[in-house]
Motif scaffolding. Structure first.
Motif, PDB file in Angstrom:
ATOM      1  N   UNK A   1       0.818  -1.211   0.000  1.00  0.00           N
ATOM      2  CA  UNK A   1       0.000   0.000   0.000  1.00  0.00           C
ATOM      3  C   UNK A   1       0.856   1.268   0.000  1.00  0.00           C
ATOM      4  N   UNK A   2       2.103   1.182   0.428  1.00  0.00           N
ATOM      5  CA  UNK A   2       2.978   2.359   0.406  1.00  0.00           C
ATOM      6  C   UNK A   2       3.535   2.631  -0.991  1.00  0.00           C
ATOM      7  N   UNK A   3       3.356   1.702  -1.925  1.00  0.00           N
ATOM      8  CA  UNK A   3       3.805   1.896  -3.304  1.00  0.00           C
ATOM      9  C   UNK A   3       2.644   2.288  -4.218  1.00  0.00           C
ATOM     10  N   UNK A   4       1.501   2.594  -3.625  1.00  0.00           N
ATOM     11  CA  UNK A   4       0.344   3.026  -4.403  1.00  0.00           C
ATOM     12  C   UNK A   4       0.024   4.457  -4.000  1.00  0.00           C
ATOM     13  N   UNK A   5       0.294   5.364  -4.917  1.00  0.00           N
ATOM     14  CA  UNK A   5       0.015   6.769  -4.686  1.00  0.00           C
ATOM     15  C   UNK A   5      -1.347   7.099  -5.263  1.00  0.00           C
ATOM     16  N   UNK A   6      -2.010   8.074  -4.669  1.00  0.00           N
ATOM     17  CA  UNK A   6      -3.363   8.431  -5.079  1.00  0.00           C
ATOM     18  C   UNK A   6      -3.380   9.849  -5.635  1.00  0.00           C
ATOM     19  N   UNK A   7      -4.103  10.000  -6.736  1.00  0.00           N
ATOM     20  CA  UNK A   7      -4.263  11.336  -7.314  1.00  0.00           C
ATOM     21  C   UNK A   7      -5.317  12.094  -6.514  1.00  0.00           C
TER      22      UNK A   7
END
Length: 171
Positions: free
Chosen positions: A151-157
């Motif tokens: 989850x730390x490698x998934x960035x959110x716009x």
């Protein structure tokens, strides 16, 4: 092998990232900085944490291979590689990605108001991640297989669209 990927100077990245003071994340292998380019584009810069004396020819080949692989990725849910930095003095190996402004999925799940993500936002994130993984594993030829995903490698716009970013180089 890297002729179609933009080579960016360390000096330009240092300026964009406010002398590398704007840290937005890290892993045992890297530090992630936020920056703004001269033309106003927000970027995420991943700097590998390995000193020159431990950097081998195999590490260099692996880095170049990773840059070439990442450059061929083109999907709305995969963070786009914008360029890379490769300099000897001071020793630097960095990847430059588009920036997603809403932090990581990890932050939203475990801190502050993020634990209260609505079901519609959660579904948007889950579906986006699944589409990105389908692209990497099934639609891309040859496939790009992630060794790990967190989850730390998934960035959110800003609108909570997920962007998988590659923090783990394992050099």
């Amino acid at each position: 092998m890297l002729k179609d990927v933009l080579l960016i100077s360390r000096e330009d990245l240092e300026t964009a990232c406010e002398d590398f003071s704007n840290i937005i994340g890290s892993s045992p292998d890297s530090v992630v900085y936020k920056g703004i380019t001269k033309d106003g584009q927000e970027i995420a810069v991943i700097s590998l944490c390995m000193s020159k004396e431990y950097w081998t020819c195999s590490h260099e080949l692996y880095f170049q291979s990773q840059v070439a692989d990442l450059a061929r990725l083109n999907h709305e849910n995969i963070a786009k590689l914008l360029g890379y930095c490769k300099e000897s003095e001071p020793f630097s190996r960095m990847l430059v990605f588009e920036y997603a402004s809403n932090g990581t999925l990890y932050e939203h799940l475990h801190f502050g108001e993020g634990a209260q993500l609505s079901w519609s936002k959660r579904m948007k994130i889950i579906i986006g991640i699944a589409r990105g993984l389908r692209y990497l594993h099934s639609e891309l030829q040859p496939p790009y297989i992630l060794s790990e995903l967190s989850s730390s490698a998934i960035y959110l716009t800003e609108d909570f669209s997920p962007k998988v970013i590659f923090l783990f180089m394992h050099v």
